[in-house]
Design an enzyme around this catalytic site. Structure first.
Site, mmCIF file in Angstrom:
data_model
loop_
_atom_site.group_PDB
_atom_site.id
_atom_site.type_symbol
_atom_site.label_atom_id
_atom_site.label_comp_id
_atom_site.label_asym_id
_atom_site.label_seq_id
_atom_site.Cartn_x
_atom_site.Cartn_y
_atom_site.Cartn_z
ATOM 1 C CG ASP A 1 2.374 -8.403 1.953
ATOM 2 O OD1 ASP A 1 2.500 -7.650 2.155
ATOM 3 O OD2 ASP A 1 2.386 -9.601 2.719
ATOM 4 C CG LEU A 2 8.821 -6.731 3.756
ATOM 5 C CD1 LEU A 2 9.821 -7.330 3.090
ATOM 6 C CD2 LEU A 2 8.891 -5.561 4.582
ATOM 7 C CG ASP A 3 5.687 -7.065 7.559
ATOM 8 O OD1 ASP A 3 6.893 -7.209 7.924
ATOM 9 O OD2 ASP A 3 5.473 -5.964 7.617
ATOM 10 C CB THR B 1 8.354 -9.214 9.923
ATOM 11 O OG1 THR B 1 7.897 -9.235 8.647
ATOM 12 C CG2 THR B 1 9.922 -9.002 9.730
ATOM 13 C CE LYS C 1 -0.625 -13.143 9.753
ATOM 14 N NZ LYS C 1 -0.741 -14.667 9.294
ATOM 15 N N GLY C 2 -1.393 -7.109 6.921
ATOM 16 C CA GLY C 2 -1.408 -6.291 5.640
ATOM 17 C C GLY C 2 -2.129 -4.893 5.985
ATOM 18 N NE ARG D 1 4.048 1.871 12.448
ATOM 19 C CZ ARG D 1 4.869 2.416 11.994
ATOM 20 N NH1 ARG D 1 5.293 3.600 12.834
ATOM 21 N NH2 ARG D 1 5.867 2.194 11.357
ATOM 22 C CB SER E 1 5.212 -3.917 2.029
ATOM 23 O OG SER E 1 5.132 -3.587 3.429
ATOM 24 C CB ALA E 2 0.604 -2.235 4.566
ATOM 25 C CB SER E 3 5.861 -2.412 6.629
ATOM 26 O OG SER E 3 6.673 -2.220 7.414
ATOM 27 C CG ASN F 1 9.082 0.016 10.360
ATOM 28 O OD1 ASN F 1 9.837 0.973 10.835
ATOM 29 N ND2 ASN F 1 8.211 -0.575 10.945
ATOM 30 C CE LYS G 1 -0.628 -4.502 1.128
ATOM 31 N NZ LYS G 1 0.353 -5.454 1.431
ATOM 32 C CD GLU H 1 -0.936 -8.923 0.583
ATOM 33 O OE1 GLU H 1 -0.876 -9.508 1.588
ATOM 34 O OE2 GLU H 1 -0.487 -7.639 0.724
ATOM 35 C CG ASP H 2 1.097 -12.321 4.730
ATOM 36 O OD1 ASP H 2 0.746 -11.285 4.615
ATOM 37 O OD2 ASP H 2 1.334 -12.567 6.160
HETATM 38 P P1 B16 Z 1 4.449 -0.995 9.977
HETATM 39 P P2 B16 Z 1 2.949 -5.913 4.858
HETATM 40 C C1 B16 Z 1 2.033 -4.918 6.967
HETATM 41 O O1 B16 Z 1 3.010 -5.156 6.098
HETATM 42 C C2 B16 Z 1 1.870 -5.763 8.254
HETATM 43 O O2 B16 Z 1 1.259 -7.079 7.610
HETATM 44 C C3 B16 Z 1 0.768 -5.337 8.859
HETATM 45 O O3 B16 Z 1 0.855 -6.217 10.180
HETATM 46 C C4 B16 Z 1 1.617 -3.876 9.536
HETATM 47 O O4 B16 Z 1 0.725 -3.350 10.663
HETATM 48 C C5 B16 Z 1 1.761 -2.974 8.421
HETATM 49 O O5 B16 Z 1 2.772 -3.862 7.609
HETATM 50 C C6 B16 Z 1 2.635 -1.820 8.794
HETATM 51 O O6 B16 Z 1 3.639 -1.897 9.419
HETATM 52 O O7 B16 Z 1 3.901 -0.618 11.449
HETATM 53 O O8 B16 Z 1 5.914 -1.449 10.037
HETATM 54 O O9 B16 Z 1 4.345 0.228 9.085
HETATM 55 O O10 B16 Z 1 2.215 -7.354 5.063
HETATM 56 O O11 B16 Z 1 1.874 -5.152 3.951
HETATM 57 O O12 B16 Z 1 4.162 -5.977 3.903
HETATM 58 MG MG MG Z 2 1.871 -9.229 4.697
#
Ligand code: B16
Ligand code: MG
Length: 217
Positions: free
Chosen positions: A10-12, A18, A46-47, A50, A115-117, A119, A146, A170-171
């Site tokens: 996972d990333l964040d 972050t 978390k995870g 958006r 990662s769900a992000s 970014n 997720k 994962e966190d």
């Molecule tokens: P973004 P992960 C997740 O990343 C974050 O844990 C979560 O807080 C965030 O809302 C989600 O990414 C979306 O991120 O707004 O940057 O697209 O933990 O899956 O790496």
């Molecule tokens: Mg995470």
């Protein structure tokens, strides 16, 4: 050396610190809408994507908005988040990650990002980590967030590994649930009460050593 398993990070909250910036950006949105948003409540985000995060927040604040208003808030949250991470450097890498990723790469142990992000690529690029990954799968590659396992299943497929031969780090509760649902080995980083469904829970990435991972392969 041929490894029996591949890793999905996972990333964040696992690679970079972050999660605290996501929290600050969501708290500002909540405060602007007139209610507070605690760190404990943030565990639910978390995870989580958006869009789903905003839905959670609006439900908490008992607020109904039009699609247009929601989109405005999503843009505003992301702009604030990007400004918070704009000066991000290696100091935001979580403990041990700076040495762990090159060490795994050196040992020919394949690893992907799950990662769900949306970014994620920007963050890995800015930290010059992207070339180390066998595959990068993020919020731009999936249709289901997720705890749906889609992001991890795609990562496994791109590495040519069966889900049962993948170890997810994962966190988030949602991420552990996603990994478990397709028979991946799950390692939770953080609070063992929150992450109790994980196969292993570590207090921090400090404990996520090369030796620990090699023992699971
Ligand atoms: P973004 P992960 C997740 O990343 C974050 O844990 C979560 O807080 C965030 O809302 C989600 O990414 C979306 O991120 O707004 O940057 O697209 O933990 O899956 O790496
Ligand atoms: Mg995470």
């Amino acid at each position: 050396m041929k490894t029996k398993k591949a890793i999905i990070f996972d990333l964040d909250g696992v690679i970079v610190d972050t999660a605290k910036y996501h929290y600050l950006a969501w708290r500002k949105i909540a405060n602007d809408l007139g209610f507070d948003f605690s760190k404990a409540e943030n565990e639910h985000l978390k995870g989580v994507s958006r869009v789903k995060s905003l839905e959670f927040l609006l439900k908490k604040g008992n607020i109904t908005l039009t699609e247009k208003e929601k989109n405005k808030l999503l843009v505003s949250k992301n702009e604030h988040y990007l400004s918070l991470i704009s000066h991000m450097d290696e100091s935001e890498l979580l403990d041990g990650i700076k040495t762990l990723l090159p060490a795994l790469h050196q040992e020919n142990i394949p690893f992907a990002l799950g990662s769900a992000s949306k970014n994620a690529r920007r963050i890995l690029d800015s930290l010059q980590l992207s070339p180390l990954f066998t595959a990068i799968v993020d919020g731009t590659d999936v249709t289901k967030a997720k705890p749906d396992p889609e992001v991890f299943v795609i990562a496994a497929r791109r590495m040519c590994y069966a889900p049962k031969n993948c170890i997810v780090i994962e966190d988030s509760k949602a991420g552990i649930e996603a990994a478990n649902s397709v028979g991946m080995t799950s390692i939770g980083i953080g609070n063992d009460q929150v992450l109790q469904a994980a196969d292993y829970v570590l207090d921090s990435t400090r404990q996520l050593t090369l030796a620990f991972i090699k023992n699971l392969l």
